[in-house]
Design a protein around this motif. Structure first.
Motif, PDB file in Angstrom:
ATOM      1  N   UNK A  69      -0.784  13.129  -7.035  1.00  0.00           N
ATOM      2  CA  UNK A  69      -0.850  13.415  -8.471  1.00  0.00           C
ATOM      3  C   UNK A  69      -1.336  14.834  -8.743  1.00  0.00           C
ATOM      4  N   UNK A  70      -2.275  15.302  -7.925  1.00  0.00           N
ATOM      5  CA  UNK A  70      -2.837  16.638  -8.117  1.00  0.00           C
ATOM      6  C   UNK A  70      -2.193  17.689  -7.230  1.00  0.00           C
TER       7      UNK A  70
ATOM      8  N   UNK B  86     -11.844   5.640  -7.060  1.00  0.00           N
ATOM      9  CA  UNK B  86     -10.687   5.924  -7.916  1.00  0.00           C
ATOM     10  C   UNK B  86     -10.770   7.293  -8.584  1.00  0.00           C
ATOM     11  N   UNK B  87     -11.775   8.066  -8.243  1.00  0.00           N
ATOM     12  CA  UNK B  87     -12.006   9.351  -8.895  1.00  0.00           C
ATOM     13  C   UNK B  87     -12.051  10.469  -7.860  1.00  0.00           C
TER      14      UNK B  87
ATOM     15  N   UNK C  95      -4.993  12.162 -15.473  1.00  0.00           N
ATOM     16  CA  UNK C  95      -4.162  11.679 -16.570  1.00  0.00           C
ATOM     17  C   UNK C  95      -2.965  12.613 -16.716  1.00  0.00           C
ATOM     18  N   UNK C  96      -1.783  12.065 -16.504  1.00  0.00           N
ATOM     19  CA  UNK C  96      -0.563  12.876 -16.585  1.00  0.00           C
ATOM     20  C   UNK C  96      -0.669  14.124 -15.708  1.00  0.00           C
ATOM     21  N   UNK C  97      -1.197  13.914 -14.489  1.00  0.00           N
ATOM     22  CA  UNK C  97      -1.346  14.969 -13.486  1.00  0.00           C
ATOM     23  C   UNK C  97      -2.299  16.080 -13.936  1.00  0.00           C
ATOM     24  N   UNK C  98      -3.206  15.730 -14.863  1.00  0.00           N
ATOM     25  CA  UNK C  98      -4.237  16.665 -15.320  1.00  0.00           C
ATOM     26  C   UNK C  98      -5.604  16.050 -15.093  1.00  0.00           C
ATOM     27  N   UNK C  99      -6.558  16.843 -14.649  1.00  0.00           N
ATOM     28  CA  UNK C  99      -7.914  16.353 -14.409  1.00  0.00           C
ATOM     29  C   UNK C  99      -8.671  16.227 -15.724  1.00  0.00           C
ATOM     30  N   UNK C 100      -9.307  15.071 -15.919  1.00  0.00           N
ATOM     31  CA  UNK C 100     -10.101  14.810 -17.115  1.00  0.00           C
ATOM     32  C   UNK C 100     -11.443  14.221 -16.702  1.00  0.00           C
TER      33      UNK C 100
ATOM     34  N   UNK D  38     -10.216  17.486 -20.857  1.00  0.00           N
ATOM     35  CA  UNK D  38      -9.353  17.669 -19.693  1.00  0.00           C
ATOM     36  C   UNK D  38      -9.206  19.164 -19.389  1.00  0.00           C
ATOM     37  N   UNK D  39      -8.863  19.438 -18.161  1.00  0.00           N
ATOM     38  CA  UNK D  39      -8.625  20.828 -17.757  1.00  0.00           C
ATOM     39  C   UNK D  39      -7.184  21.203 -18.086  1.00  0.00           C
TER      40      UNK D  39
END
Length: 276
Positions: A81-82, A156-157, A193-198, A206-207
């Protein structure tokens, strides 16, 4: 067909490669990593050490002062994802557009650590200045460990950890900060979330807009340098923290100590800025 070619390339890449270019139409992350590992610094620099010995120069791998910790032959854990590996360093880069004399100027800013003076209240309610590393997002990206981060999985994080001193990035009181890592702090945990870090503590933060860019491999000498390594590369030492800037050019900021020029340290440059 692409998977077949990729698998064959992985098998072929059991031997180490360096100073080669590979053009891939449909690359997969495991193939890219195998080729990355194929730039075998161990073998390349062992060859250098061997040639030096043959020339009568005493040298071993430790003298080369290389950081080879990332040169594992196996493919490490990957976060799809990242698009990151858990054994590599990264920059968080974001393009900012500003106006200068009617022209749009694009600057790449990074999430980074800055050594700066901050105001704090002591027990007597008197405001005093203290020096510490703070997190900033509005400074231009630079090639040093203050700009670099790595990731640690936490169930999970993920945790985002500074390459400078292994402190964890966390979001609290509406600001990004760093501190000692803990195993059970929701403020240090980030979700995808949607390939964005939050932030796990506040999923609305989110970043957004930040690209995760891989940092180049560096020698330990370069990684630990307290001033821009280009000074060291050209034979100039880093100045002491008390040195004053005598001139600034395309090379950077210079000082003068012990009868010679030297490079101004990062901490000294950071302290030119004061955060209220």
């Amino acid at each position: 067909m692409a998977d077949y070619v990729n698998n064959k390339l992985i098998e072929f890449n059991d031997s180490k490669f360096y100073n080669h270019w590979f053009v891939l139409d449909f690359p997969s992350y495991d193939v890219i990593r195998k080729i990355y590992n194929g730039n075998d610094l161990n073998r390349s620099y062992r060859s250098i050490a061997t040639n030096l010995k043959l020339s009568g120069v005493s040298m071993d791998m430790d003298d080369l002062n290389l950081d080879l910790s990332l040169q594992d032959s196996k493919v490490p854990e990957y976060n799809r994802d990242l698009n990151i590996y858990y054994d590599s360093y990264y920059y968080f880069s974001k393009s900012e557009i500003t106006q200068l004399n009617g022209r749009n100027i694009t600057t790449n800013n990074c999430i980074q650590r800055k050594f700066q003076k901050t105001k704090s209240n002591n027990n007597n309610n008197n405001s005093e200045m203290q020096k510490k590393y703070v997190v900033k997002t509005d400074f231009k990206c630079a090639k040093n460990s203050r700009n670099q981060w790595y990731f640690k999985p936490n169930n999970d994080y993920v945790k985002i950890v500074s390459a400078l001193d292994d402190q964890c990035l966390f979001f609290k009181n509406n600001t990004l900060q760093t501190g000692k890592c803990h195993s059970n702090s929701i403020y240090e945990d980030f979700i995808t979330k949607n390939k964005t870090l939050c932030s796990r503590a506040d999923e609305n933060y989110c970043l957004d807009g930040y690209k995760t860019l891989a940092a180049a491999l560096e020698s330990m000498e370069e990684k630990n340098s307290k001033c821009p390594f280009r000074f060291i590369r050209f034979g100039y030492p880093c100045c002491s923290d008390s040195a004053e800037i005598i001139l600034t050019d395309e090379m950077g900021s210079w000082g003068y100590e012990n009868g010679g020029l030297c490079g101004i340290p990062y901490d000294t440059l950071d302290l030119l800025d004061t955060i209220e």
